[in-house]
Design a protein around this motif. Structure first.
Motif, PDB file in Angstrom:
ATOM      1  N   ASP A   1      -7.066  -0.294  -7.326  1.00  0.00           N
ATOM      2  CA  ASP A   1      -7.080  -1.192  -8.478  1.00  0.00           C
ATOM      3  C   ASP A   1      -5.812  -2.037  -8.562  1.00  0.00           C
ATOM      4  OD1 ASP A   1      -9.558  -0.266  -9.191  1.00  0.00           O
ATOM      5  OD2 ASP A   1      -8.834   1.095 -10.754  1.00  0.00           O
ATOM      6  N   LYS A   2      -4.681  -1.466  -8.152  1.00  0.00           N
ATOM      7  CA  LYS A   2      -3.405  -2.163  -8.296  1.00  0.00           C
ATOM      8  C   LYS A   2      -3.040  -3.005  -7.072  1.00  0.00           C
ATOM      9  CE  LYS A   2      -1.575   1.333 -11.444  1.00  0.00           C
ATOM     10  NZ  LYS A   2      -0.582   2.435 -11.628  1.00  0.00           N
TER      11      LYS A   2
ATOM     12  N   GLN B   1      -6.800   7.484  -5.177  1.00  0.00           N
ATOM     13  CA  GLN B   1      -7.270   6.341  -4.404  1.00  0.00           C
ATOM     14  C   GLN B   1      -7.697   5.194  -5.326  1.00  0.00           C
ATOM     15  OE1 GLN B   1      -7.159   6.190  -1.093  1.00  0.00           O
ATOM     16  NE2 GLN B   1      -6.340   8.262  -0.931  1.00  0.00           N
ATOM     17  N   ALA B   2      -8.318   5.522  -6.434  1.00  0.00           N
ATOM     18  CA  ALA B   2      -8.813   4.492  -7.345  1.00  0.00           C
ATOM     19  C   ALA B   2      -7.668   3.670  -7.913  1.00  0.00           C
ATOM     20  CB  ALA B   2      -9.630   5.121  -8.467  1.00  0.00           C
TER      21      ALA B   2
ATOM     22  N   LEU C   1       0.830  -1.206   0.000  1.00  0.00           N
ATOM     23  CA  LEU C   1       0.000   0.000   0.000  1.00  0.00           C
ATOM     24  C   LEU C   1       0.862   1.253   0.000  1.00  0.00           C
ATOM     25  CD1 LEU C   1      -2.941  -0.682   2.484  1.00  0.00           C
ATOM     26  CD2 LEU C   1      -3.136  -0.049   0.070  1.00  0.00           C
ATOM     27  N   TYR C   2       1.891   1.245   0.841  1.00  0.00           N
ATOM     28  CA  TYR C   2       2.793   2.405   0.906  1.00  0.00           C
ATOM     29  C   TYR C   2       3.472   2.624  -0.438  1.00  0.00           C
ATOM     30  CZ  TYR C   2       7.006   5.092   1.680  1.00  0.00           C
ATOM     31  OH  TYR C   2       8.011   6.015   1.556  1.00  0.00           O
ATOM     32  N   VAL C   3       3.973   1.561  -1.047  1.00  0.00           N
ATOM     33  CA  VAL C   3       4.678   1.670  -2.319  1.00  0.00           C
ATOM     34  C   VAL C   3       3.748   2.189  -3.415  1.00  0.00           C
ATOM     35  CG1 VAL C   3       5.702   0.282  -4.176  1.00  0.00           C
ATOM     36  CG2 VAL C   3       6.482  -0.006  -1.822  1.00  0.00           C
ATOM     37  N   LEU C   4       2.520   1.693  -3.427  1.00  0.00           N
ATOM     38  CA  LEU C   4       1.558   2.166  -4.425  1.00  0.00           C
ATOM     39  C   LEU C   4       1.208   3.636  -4.208  1.00  0.00           C
ATOM     40  CD1 LEU C   4      -0.782  -0.952  -4.617  1.00  0.00           C
ATOM     41  CD2 LEU C   4       0.709  -0.084  -6.434  1.00  0.00           C
ATOM     42  N   ALA C   5       1.031   4.032  -2.961  1.00  0.00           N
ATOM     43  CA  ALA C   5       0.757   5.434  -2.665  1.00  0.00           C
ATOM     44  C   ALA C   5       1.939   6.313  -3.057  1.00  0.00           C
ATOM     45  CB  ALA C   5       0.435   5.608  -1.181  1.00  0.00           C
ATOM     46  N   GLN C   6       3.130   5.817  -2.815  1.00  0.00           N
ATOM     47  CA  GLN C   6       4.338   6.558  -3.201  1.00  0.00           C
ATOM     48  C   GLN C   6       4.407   6.719  -4.711  1.00  0.00           C
ATOM     49  OE1 GLN C   6       8.173   4.584  -2.601  1.00  0.00           O
ATOM     50  NE2 GLN C   6       8.872   6.379  -1.457  1.00  0.00           N
ATOM     51  N   ARG C   7       4.028   5.696  -5.430  1.00  0.00           N
ATOM     52  CA  ARG C   7       4.010   5.753  -6.893  1.00  0.00           C
ATOM     53  C   ARG C   7       3.021   6.814  -7.388  1.00  0.00           C
ATOM     54  NH1 ARG C   7       2.885   0.223 -10.013  1.00  0.00           N
ATOM     55  NH2 ARG C   7       5.079  -0.156  -9.471  1.00  0.00           N
ATOM     56  N   GLU C   8       1.967   7.018  -6.621  1.00  0.00           N
ATOM     57  CA  GLU C   8       0.951   8.005  -6.989  1.00  0.00           C
ATOM     58  C   GLU C   8       1.277   9.408  -6.483  1.00  0.00           C
ATOM     59  OE1 GLU C   8      -1.501   7.502  -9.055  1.00  0.00           O
ATOM     60  OE2 GLU C   8      -0.842   5.417  -9.278  1.00  0.00           O
TER      61      GLU C   8
END
Length: 287
Positions: free
Chosen positions: A110-111, A105-106, A63-70
């Protein structure tokens, strides 16, 4: 320190998991998403509480990595601190990410794929042969497995000293089959009635249910629980609050993620009755 029964955690106490479980956490996220966090950052998540289950720790790091990517501009340790403020664990990590209006958030939802992360984690940790045996299917890729890279910490003389003088139980977040492998490797024979694994209870540490149940089964007035995380100590503290007719003591070891004087201070602040360099110092402490 006097005690009637000794309850032992497995990871970081009986065997060293720095190059197995923790390695599997960061590499699973990297395998699925092409980026991850350093292994050293996992301790902040562990200190936040609620991550006794390393699958859920993997999901939170993802979750952290995906948020960082965003576009999240926050260091892993700061993210873990926010998780701690919300009570720790995966639900808290999801809440932290959900309250970040600056990221999509979407796209994060999704990922985020816990099922795939777990599958990769089990393949990396168990290896192909054990994956087929425990998971009942083919792994996503062929590998030897990090479970074979877990040095033994518990010495034979410690096993003899503890089992010869005390009732000994095990309380671990490992699944039963993986706990069996570790116990066999260290030569510790614990009857099923005197151990709790992930498969035996839903609450997980630091909920005191399992520790209190073991105390009842041992008919012990005083129980010492030895672990390598703050949640292990919190488990003993919580048991003492819920079951005042018995004495529960949490003992922290410095062979897991918490080390040195900083680790010792964290244990003591959390309520540890004692901190030892290794489980092998336990017999002397309990004399």
């Amino acid at each position: 320190m006097q005690t009637d029964a000794v309850v032992l955690d497995v990871d970081g106490v009986l065997v060293d998991v720095a190059d197995s479980y923790r390695r599997a956490v960061v590499e699973s996220v990297d395998w699925v998403y092409g980026r991850t966090v350093p292994v050293a950052n996992l301790q902040a998540f562990k200190d936040a509480g609620g991550f006794n289950n390393d699958w859920e720790l993997t999901y939170a790091v993802a979750l952290y990595v995906l948020a960082q990517r965003e576009g999240l501009k926050m260091a892993p340790d700061n993210f873990a601190a926010h998780v701690a403020e919300r009570g720790g664990g995966l639900d808290a990590a999801q809440s932290v990410v959900a309250d970040m209006p600056s990221i999509s958030q979407a796209r994060v939802r999704d990922k985020w794929d816990p099922e795939r992360l777990r599958d990769v984690f089990q393949a990396l940790y168990l290896g192909s042969d054990l994956y087929r045996e425990f998971e009942g299917g083919d792994p996503p890729f062929e590998t030897t497995g990090y479970i074979h890279d877990e040095p033994v910490i518990l010495a034979e003389e410690t096993v003899r000293a503890l089992t010869g003088r005390f009732d000994v139980g095990v309380l671990t977040g490992r699944p039963e089959a993986e706990a069996e492998i570790a116990l066999d490797r260290v030569g510790l024979d614990v009857p099923e009635n005197y151990r709790f694994t992930m498969d035996d209870w839903e609450e997980g540490k630091p909920h005191p249910k399992a520790l209190m149940t073991l105390a009842e089964r041992f008919e012990a007035e005083t129980v010492t629980f030895v672990g390598d995380t703050l949640d292990d100590v919190r488990t003993a503290v919580n048991a003492a609050e819920r079951d005042p007719e018995r004495t529960y003591r949490g003992v922290g070891v410095l062979t897991g993620g918490l080390t040195g004087e900083e680790g010792r201070a964290k244990y003591e602040t959390t309520g540890a009755a004692a901190v030892v360099d290794s489980v092998n110092d336990l017999p002397a402490l309990l004399e």
